[in-house]
Scaffold this motif. Structure first.
Motif, PDB file in Angstrom:
ATOM      1  N   ILE A   1      88.889  29.245  51.051  1.00 55.48           N
ATOM      2  CA  ILE A   1      88.111  31.149  51.309  1.00 55.48           C
ATOM      3  C   ILE A   1      86.646  31.086  50.240  1.00 55.48           C
ATOM      4  CG2 ILE A   1      89.332  32.318  49.852  1.00 55.48           C
ATOM      5  CD1 ILE A   1      88.445  34.475  51.763  1.00 55.48           C
ATOM      6  N   ARG A   2      85.700  30.721  50.456  1.00 60.06           N
ATOM      7  CA  ARG A   2      84.422  31.120  50.183  1.00 60.06           C
ATOM      8  C   ARG A   2      83.765  32.429  50.297  1.00 60.06           C
ATOM      9  NH1 ARG A   2      81.256  26.172  51.707  1.00 60.06           N
ATOM     10  NH2 ARG A   2      79.648  26.988  49.792  1.00 60.06           N
ATOM     11  N   MET A   3      82.911  32.953  49.455  1.00 59.11           N
ATOM     12  CA  MET A   3      82.010  33.925  50.003  1.00 59.11           C
ATOM     13  C   MET A   3      80.696  33.800  49.392  1.00 59.11           C
ATOM     14  SD  MET A   3      83.448  37.595  48.724  1.00 59.11           S
ATOM     15  CE  MET A   3      84.187  38.109  49.378  1.00 59.11           C
ATOM     16  N   LYS A   4      79.486  34.677  49.585  1.00 58.61           N
ATOM     17  CA  LYS A   4      78.072  34.380  49.355  1.00 58.61           C
ATOM     18  C   LYS A   4      77.950  36.225  49.218  1.00 58.61           C
ATOM     19  CE  LYS A   4      76.674  30.094  50.997  1.00 58.61           C
ATOM     20  NZ  LYS A   4      75.084  29.297  51.282  1.00 58.61           N
ATOM     21  N   ASP A   5      77.649  36.272  47.582  1.00 58.81           N
ATOM     22  CA  ASP A   5      77.072  37.830  47.737  1.00 58.81           C
ATOM     23  C   ASP A   5      75.414  38.112  48.380  1.00 58.81           C
ATOM     24  OD1 ASP A   5      73.973  36.383  46.469  1.00 58.81           O
ATOM     25  OD2 ASP A   5      75.495  37.074  44.815  1.00 58.81           O
ATOM     26  N   THR A   6      75.584  39.633  48.659  1.00 61.27           N
ATOM     27  CA  THR A   6      74.162  39.840  49.047  1.00 61.27           C
ATOM     28  C   THR A   6      72.740  38.692  48.722  1.00 61.27           C
ATOM     29  OG1 THR A   6      73.448  41.359  47.805  1.00 61.27           O
ATOM     30  CG2 THR A   6      75.131  42.139  49.701  1.00 61.27           C
ATOM     31  N   ALA A   7      72.784  38.860  47.849  1.00 68.09           N
ATOM     32  CA  ALA A   7      71.364  37.356  47.335  1.00 68.09           C
ATOM     33  C   ALA A   7      72.040  36.027  48.200  1.00 68.09           C
ATOM     34  CB  ALA A   7      71.255  37.500  45.583  1.00 68.09           C
ATOM     35  N   GLY A   8      72.508  35.842  48.683  1.00 70.39           N
ATOM     36  CA  GLY A   8      73.092  34.652  49.256  1.00 70.39           C
ATOM     37  C   GLY A   8      73.333  33.490  48.436  1.00 70.39           C
ATOM     38  N   VAL A   9      74.124  33.681  47.333  1.00 68.70           N
ATOM     39  CA  VAL A   9      74.449  32.647  46.576  1.00 68.70           C
ATOM     40  C   VAL A   9      75.350  32.925  46.392  1.00 68.70           C
ATOM     41  CG1 VAL A   9      75.194  32.234  43.551  1.00 68.70           C
ATOM     42  CG2 VAL A   9      72.409  33.377  44.575  1.00 68.70           C
ATOM     43  N   ASP A  10      76.342  31.180  46.404  1.00 69.41           N
ATOM     44  CA  ASP A  10      77.796  31.461  46.135  1.00 69.41           C
ATOM     45  C   ASP A  10      78.665  31.795  45.136  1.00 69.41           C
ATOM     46  OD1 ASP A  10      78.106  29.650  48.597  1.00 69.41           O
ATOM     47  OD2 ASP A  10      77.571  27.588  47.750  1.00 69.41           O
ATOM     48  N   ARG A  11      79.634  32.273  44.814  1.00 71.95           N
ATOM     49  CA  ARG A  11      80.378  33.443  44.197  1.00 71.95           C
ATOM     50  C   ARG A  11      81.509  32.537  43.955  1.00 71.95           C
ATOM     51  NH1 ARG A  11      78.436  34.916  41.269  1.00 71.95           N
ATOM     52  NH2 ARG A  11      80.504  36.058  40.779  1.00 71.95           N
ATOM     53  N   PRO A  12      82.016  32.323  42.198  1.00 74.57           N
ATOM     54  CA  PRO A  12      82.957  31.533  42.171  1.00 74.57           C
ATOM     55  C   PRO A  12      84.643  32.478  42.828  1.00 74.57           C
ATOM     56  CG  PRO A  12      81.808  31.333  40.727  1.00 74.57           C
ATOM     57  CD  PRO A  12      80.789  32.488  41.520  1.00 74.57           C
ATOM     58  N   LEU A  13      85.797  31.881  43.133  1.00 75.13           N
ATOM     59  CA  LEU A  13      86.755  32.521  43.578  1.00 75.13           C
ATOM     60  C   LEU A  13      88.217  31.591  43.011  1.00 75.13           C
ATOM     61  CD1 LEU A  13      86.125  33.390  47.414  1.00 75.13           C
ATOM     62  CD2 LEU A  13      85.166  34.903  45.662  1.00 75.13           C
ATOM     63  N   SER A  14      88.233  32.655  42.647  1.00 74.36           N
ATOM     64  CA  SER A  14      90.037  32.335  41.940  1.00 74.36           C
ATOM     65  C   SER A  14      91.368  32.651  42.590  1.00 74.36           C
ATOM     66  CB  SER A  14      90.677  32.558  40.596  1.00 74.36           C
ATOM     67  OG  SER A  14      89.553  32.721  39.806  1.00 74.36           O
ATOM     68  N   ASN A  15      91.979  31.394  42.994  1.00 77.69           N
ATOM     69  CA  ASN A  15      92.606  31.718  43.507  1.00 77.69           C
ATOM     70  C   ASN A  15      92.958  31.340  45.517  1.00 77.69           C
ATOM     71  OD1 ASN A  15      96.266  31.339  43.994  1.00 77.69           O
ATOM     72  ND2 ASN A  15      96.569  33.875  44.610  1.00 77.69           N
ATOM     73  N   GLY A  16      92.112  30.980  45.450  1.00 77.31           N
ATOM     74  CA  GLY A  16      91.261  31.072  46.679  1.00 77.31           C
ATOM     75  C   GLY A  16      91.320  29.357  47.655  1.00 77.31           C
TER      76      GLY A  16
ATOM     77  N   ALA B   1      97.632  36.377  49.498  1.00 71.96           N
ATOM     78  CA  ALA B   1      96.881  35.686  47.937  1.00 71.96           C
ATOM     79  C   ALA B   1      95.795  36.221  47.513  1.00 71.96           C
ATOM     80  CB  ALA B   1      95.939  34.200  48.896  1.00 71.96           C
ATOM     81  N   ASN B   2      96.476  36.716  46.313  1.00 69.24           N
ATOM     82  CA  ASN B   2      95.336  37.877  46.054  1.00 69.24           C
ATOM     83  C   ASN B   2      93.838  36.297  45.067  1.00 69.24           C
ATOM     84  OD1 ASN B   2      96.877  39.801  46.313  1.00 69.24           O
ATOM     85  ND2 ASN B   2      98.039  39.501  44.332  1.00 69.24           N
ATOM     86  N   VAL B   3      93.024  36.742  45.881  1.00 66.38           N
ATOM     87  CA  VAL B   3      91.765  35.863  45.729  1.00 66.38           C
ATOM     88  C   VAL B   3      91.014  36.876  44.384  1.00 66.38           C
ATOM     89  CG1 VAL B   3      90.062  34.681  45.991  1.00 66.38           C
ATOM     90  CG2 VAL B   3      91.829  35.192  47.485  1.00 66.38           C
ATOM     91  N   THR B   4      90.216  36.225  44.106  1.00 62.51           N
ATOM     92  CA  THR B   4      89.286  37.315  42.475  1.00 62.51           C
ATOM     93  C   THR B   4      88.057  36.628  42.318  1.00 62.51           C
ATOM     94  OG1 THR B   4      90.520  36.350  40.661  1.00 62.51           O
ATOM     95  CG2 THR B   4      91.177  38.304  41.837  1.00 62.51           C
TER      96      THR B   4
ATOM     97  N   ALA C   1      83.796  40.290  39.788  1.00 57.79           N
ATOM     98  CA  ALA C   1      82.964  39.600  38.497  1.00 57.79           C
ATOM     99  C   ALA C   1      81.897  39.463  37.935  1.00 57.79           C
ATOM    100  CB  ALA C   1      83.705  38.390  38.186  1.00 57.79           C
ATOM    101  N   GLY C   2      81.360  39.630  39.293  1.00 56.43           N
ATOM    102  CA  GLY C   2      80.108  39.436  39.286  1.00 56.43           C
ATOM    103  C   GLY C   2      79.246  39.450  40.319  1.00 56.43           C
ATOM    104  N   GLY C   3      77.314  38.636  40.379  1.00 55.36           N
ATOM    105  CA  GLY C   3      77.366  38.744  41.695  1.00 55.36           C
ATOM    106  C   GLY C   3      75.958  40.120  42.266  1.00 55.36           C
ATOM    107  N   THR C   4      75.385  39.563  43.037  1.00 57.68           N
ATOM    108  CA  THR C   4      74.427  40.972  43.646  1.00 57.68           C
ATOM    109  C   THR C   4      75.541  40.999  44.625  1.00 57.68           C
ATOM    110  OG1 THR C   4      72.651  39.176  43.469  1.00 57.68           O
ATOM    111  CG2 THR C   4      72.111  40.683  44.498  1.00 57.68           C
TER     112      THR C   4
END
Length: 113
Positions: free
Chosen positions: A42-57, A68-71, A75-78
């Motif tokens: 799993i990956r994610m981009k925040d509302t600014a379109g920036v990749d967010r680092p994920l743990s356990n994903g 899986a509990n992905v964090t 921790a940050g981002g927009t």
């Protein structure tokens, strides 16, 4: 073979923050218990379109349905109220495995309306 599935989601008008313990829960299962044969990522981009680092994903593999509990987003981002963010889920297999996703929970807190 690998397939990416993506979904674009809107944060609510009263979004406050991501859940600090379990911001993302991803239920998955693979045919073989090793990530070399099959896995879910799993990956994610925040509302600014920036990749967010994920743990356990990444490289998730288990022959029984597992959550899986992905964090990471907490921790940050927009994360703008009414803003759109994107979630990407990769299902990857070779000719000996398979990969499936049962559910995706996105847990966040809101302010009082």
């Amino acid at each position: 073979q690998q397939y990416w599935v993506s979904v674009r989601l809107r944060l609510p008008d009263n979004f406050y923050s991501w859940d600090p313990v379990k911001p993302i829960e991803l239920r998955y299962k693979t045919g073989v218990g090793t990530a070399a044969n099959n896995h879910v990522t799993i990956r994610m981009k925040d509302t600014a379109g920036v990749d967010r680092p994920l743990s356990n994903g990444g490289g998730l593999a288990n022959t029984a349905f597992t959550t899986a509990n992905v964090t990471g987003p907490e921790a940050g981002g927009t994360w703008a109220q009414k803003g759109y963010f994107t979630v990407y889920i990769k299902l990857a297999t070779d000719n000996t495995g398979n990969a499936a996703v049962g559910f995706l929970n996105l847990n966040f807190e809101t302010t009082t309306p």
